[in-house]
Scaffold this motif. Structure first.
Motif, PDB file in Angstrom:
ATOM      1  N   ASP A   5       0.858  -1.183   0.000  1.00 39.80           N
ATOM      2  CA  ASP A   5       0.000   0.000   0.000  1.00 39.80           C
ATOM      3  C   ASP A   5       0.900   1.241   0.000  1.00 39.80           C
ATOM      4  OD1 ASP A   5      -2.319   1.473  -0.074  1.00 39.80           O
ATOM      5  OD2 ASP A   5      -3.158   0.653   1.774  1.00 39.80           O
ATOM      6  N   VAL A   6       0.298   2.423   0.025  1.00 44.64           N
ATOM      7  CA  VAL A   6       1.040   3.666  -0.145  1.00 44.64           C
ATOM      8  C   VAL A   6       1.553   4.291   1.146  1.00 44.64           C
ATOM      9  CG1 VAL A   6      -0.140   4.246  -2.295  1.00 44.64           C
ATOM     10  CG2 VAL A   6      -1.078   5.063  -0.127  1.00 44.64           C
ATOM     11  N   GLY A   7       1.146   3.778   2.291  1.00 48.66           N
ATOM     12  CA  GLY A   7       1.539   4.369   3.564  1.00 48.66           C
ATOM     13  C   GLY A   7       3.018   4.200   3.866  1.00 48.66           C
ATOM     14  N   PRO A   8       3.549   5.016   4.762  1.00 49.92           N
ATOM     15  CA  PRO A   8       4.980   4.982   5.095  1.00 49.92           C
ATOM     16  C   PRO A   8       5.467   3.633   5.625  1.00 49.92           C
ATOM     17  CG  PRO A   8       3.941   6.901   6.087  1.00 49.92           C
ATOM     18  CD  PRO A   8       2.843   6.061   5.496  1.00 49.92           C
ATOM     19  N   PHE A   9       4.566   2.836   6.189  1.00 46.95           N
ATOM     20  CA  PHE A   9       4.956   1.554   6.781  1.00 46.95           C
ATOM     21  C   PHE A   9       4.430   0.367   5.974  1.00 46.95           C
ATOM     22  CE2 PHE A   9       4.528   4.773  10.084  1.00 46.95           C
ATOM     23  CZ  PHE A   9       5.791   4.742  10.631  1.00 46.95           C
ATOM     24  N   ASP A  10       3.877   0.634   4.807  1.00 48.38           N
ATOM     25  CA  ASP A  10       3.215  -0.400   4.007  1.00 48.38           C
ATOM     26  C   ASP A  10       4.147  -1.091   3.022  1.00 48.38           C
ATOM     27  OD1 ASP A  10       0.925   0.267   5.359  1.00 48.38           O
ATOM     28  OD2 ASP A  10       0.093   1.489   3.740  1.00 48.38           O
ATOM     29  N   ASN A  11       5.328  -1.458   3.483  1.00 53.52           N
ATOM     30  CA  ASN A  11       6.268  -2.220   2.668  1.00 53.52           C
ATOM     31  C   ASN A  11       7.180  -3.012   3.592  1.00 53.52           C
ATOM     32  OD1 ASN A  11       8.891  -0.543   3.048  1.00 53.52           O
ATOM     33  ND2 ASN A  11       7.362   0.991   2.462  1.00 53.52           N
ATOM     34  N   ASP A  12       7.751  -4.062   3.047  1.00 55.18           N
ATOM     35  CA  ASP A  12       8.587  -4.952   3.861  1.00 55.18           C
ATOM     36  C   ASP A  12       9.782  -4.226   4.471  1.00 55.18           C
ATOM     37  OD1 ASP A  12       6.961  -7.128   3.326  1.00 55.18           O
ATOM     38  OD2 ASP A  12       8.196  -7.850   1.666  1.00 55.18           O
ATOM     39  N   THR A  13      10.391  -3.334   3.718  1.00 57.78           N
ATOM     40  CA  THR A  13      11.592  -2.651   4.192  1.00 57.78           C
ATOM     41  C   THR A  13      11.283  -1.788   5.417  1.00 57.78           C
ATOM     42  OG1 THR A  13      12.343  -2.586   1.894  1.00 57.78           O
ATOM     43  CG2 THR A  13      13.549  -1.245   3.461  1.00 57.78           C
ATOM     44  N   ALA A  14      10.189  -1.043   5.364  1.00 57.91           N
ATOM     45  CA  ALA A  14       9.798  -0.203   6.505  1.00 57.91           C
ATOM     46  C   ALA A  14       9.410  -1.060   7.706  1.00 57.91           C
ATOM     47  CB  ALA A  14       8.645   0.716   6.111  1.00 57.91           C
ATOM     48  N   ALA A  15       8.711  -2.157   7.462  1.00 62.40           N
ATOM     49  CA  ALA A  15       8.336  -3.046   8.566  1.00 62.40           C
ATOM     50  C   ALA A  15       9.582  -3.642   9.221  1.00 62.40           C
ATOM     51  CB  ALA A  15       7.409  -4.149   8.056  1.00 62.40           C
ATOM     52  N   ASP A  16      10.559  -4.013   8.409  1.00 60.71           N
ATOM     53  CA  ASP A  16      11.822  -4.532   8.964  1.00 60.71           C
ATOM     54  C   ASP A  16      12.552  -3.460   9.770  1.00 60.71           C
ATOM     55  OD1 ASP A  16      11.331  -6.988   7.786  1.00 60.71           O
ATOM     56  OD2 ASP A  16      12.712  -6.658   6.102  1.00 60.71           O
ATOM     57  N   PHE A  17      12.553  -2.226   9.264  1.00 62.23           N
ATOM     58  CA  PHE A  17      13.178  -1.108   9.971  1.00 62.23           C
ATOM     59  C   PHE A  17      12.540  -0.931  11.350  1.00 62.23           C
ATOM     60  CE2 PHE A  17      12.831   3.541  10.850  1.00 62.23           C
ATOM     61  CZ  PHE A  17      14.156   3.776  11.175  1.00 62.23           C
ATOM     62  N   CYS A  18      11.209  -0.983  11.407  1.00 61.94           N
ATOM     63  CA  CYS A  18      10.522  -0.833  12.688  1.00 61.94           C
ATOM     64  C   CYS A  18      10.840  -2.004  13.613  1.00 61.94           C
ATOM     65  CB  CYS A  18       9.026  -0.697  12.459  1.00 61.94           C
ATOM     66  SG  CYS A  18       8.596   0.870  11.652  1.00 61.94           S
ATOM     67  N   GLY A  19      10.988  -3.190  13.059  1.00 61.27           N
ATOM     68  CA  GLY A  19      11.401  -4.335  13.858  1.00 61.27           C
ATOM     69  C   GLY A  19      12.800  -4.143  14.422  1.00 61.27           C
ATOM     70  N   ASP A  20      13.690  -3.572  13.607  1.00 59.85           N
ATOM     71  CA  ASP A  20      15.047  -3.276  14.074  1.00 59.85           C
ATOM     72  C   ASP A  20      15.022  -2.265  15.221  1.00 59.85           C
ATOM     73  OD1 ASP A  20      16.025  -4.998  12.127  1.00 59.85           O
ATOM     74  OD2 ASP A  20      16.631  -3.387  10.757  1.00 59.85           O
ATOM     75  N   LEU A  21      14.151  -1.278  15.121  1.00 63.28           N
ATOM     76  CA  LEU A  21      14.016  -0.307  16.210  1.00 63.28           C
ATOM     77  C   LEU A  21      13.558  -0.991  17.487  1.00 63.28           C
ATOM     78  CD1 LEU A  21      12.355   2.756  14.429  1.00 63.28           C
ATOM     79  CD2 LEU A  21      14.609   2.713  15.515  1.00 63.28           C
ATOM     80  N   ASP A  22      12.616  -1.910  17.364  1.00 65.28           N
ATOM     81  CA  ASP A  22      12.121  -2.631  18.541  1.00 65.28           C
ATOM     82  C   ASP A  22      13.218  -3.469  19.188  1.00 65.28           C
ATOM     83  OD1 ASP A  22       9.537  -1.643  18.463  1.00 65.28           O
ATOM     84  OD2 ASP A  22       8.777  -3.294  17.245  1.00 65.28           O
ATOM     85  N   GLU A  23      14.100  -4.024  18.384  1.00 65.65           N
ATOM     86  CA  GLU A  23      15.169  -4.878  18.915  1.00 65.65           C
ATOM     87  C   GLU A  23      16.345  -4.078  19.476  1.00 65.65           C
ATOM     88  OE1 GLU A  23      16.216  -7.571  15.769  1.00 65.65           O
ATOM     89  OE2 GLU A  23      14.204  -8.436  15.706  1.00 65.65           O
ATOM     90  N   ALA A  24      16.455  -2.813  19.105  1.00 68.13           N
ATOM     91  CA  ALA A  24      17.576  -1.982  19.560  1.00 68.13           C
ATOM     92  C   ALA A  24      17.367  -1.546  21.005  1.00 68.13           C
ATOM     93  CB  ALA A  24      17.706  -0.747  18.665  1.00 68.13           C
TER      94      ALA A  24
END
Length: 141
Positions: A5-24
């Motif tokens: 989808d078109v949202g800032p978090f609507d792609n695998d790369t952004a979702a992975d980035f947010c997962g990385d933030l959670d793990e940091a």
């Protein structure tokens, strides 16, 4: 498919980035967001889509903490508490400006389809990230 989808978090790369933030570690999260923004800003040559997708997500996280900003995605956004990112407001705006300036793969990819909804979301983020008028700044003190 990597983008759904078109949202800032609507792609695998952004979702992975947010997962990385959670793990940091909590004290590393601001630096991770800052790094994502500055990598894009500092790119002079062709800007690859994955770096752009991360920067758009990072900018959306900053915008979410600014007056008028919408919340981060409750499903694909970070689950862990983020530090105050409002000091990255100018960097986030600059990163979005770079993502929407040639040469940018993400911009090219969206141009191949109906990019109007994506551009609308990016413009909304850019507007939220604009500096506050002085009167609004003073009322927050």
């Amino acid at each position: 498919m990597g983008t759904w989808d078109v949202g800032p978090f609507d792609n695998d790369t952004a979702a992975d980035f947010c997962g990385d933030l959670d793990e940091a570690a909590a004290d590393e999260r601001e630096g991770i967001v800052r790094g994502a923004l500055t990598r894009v800003i500092d790119t002079v040559d062709y800007l690859e889509a994955p770096e752009s997708e991360v920067a758009v997500a990072a900018a959306a996280l900053v915008a979410a903490q600014c007056p008028g900003g919408g919340p981060a995605d409750p499903v694909y956004g970070p689950e862990e508490l983020l530090p105050d990112l409002t000091g990255l407001r100018d960097l986030a705006r600059q990163a979005l400006d770079r993502v929407t300036t040639e040469p940018s793969e993400l911009m090219e990819l969206w141009a191949e389809s109906d990019d109007a909804p994506w551009r609308t979301i990016v413009r909304q983020l850019q507007n939220v990230l604009l500096p506050q008028p002085l009167g609004e700044q003073l009322s927050l003190i």
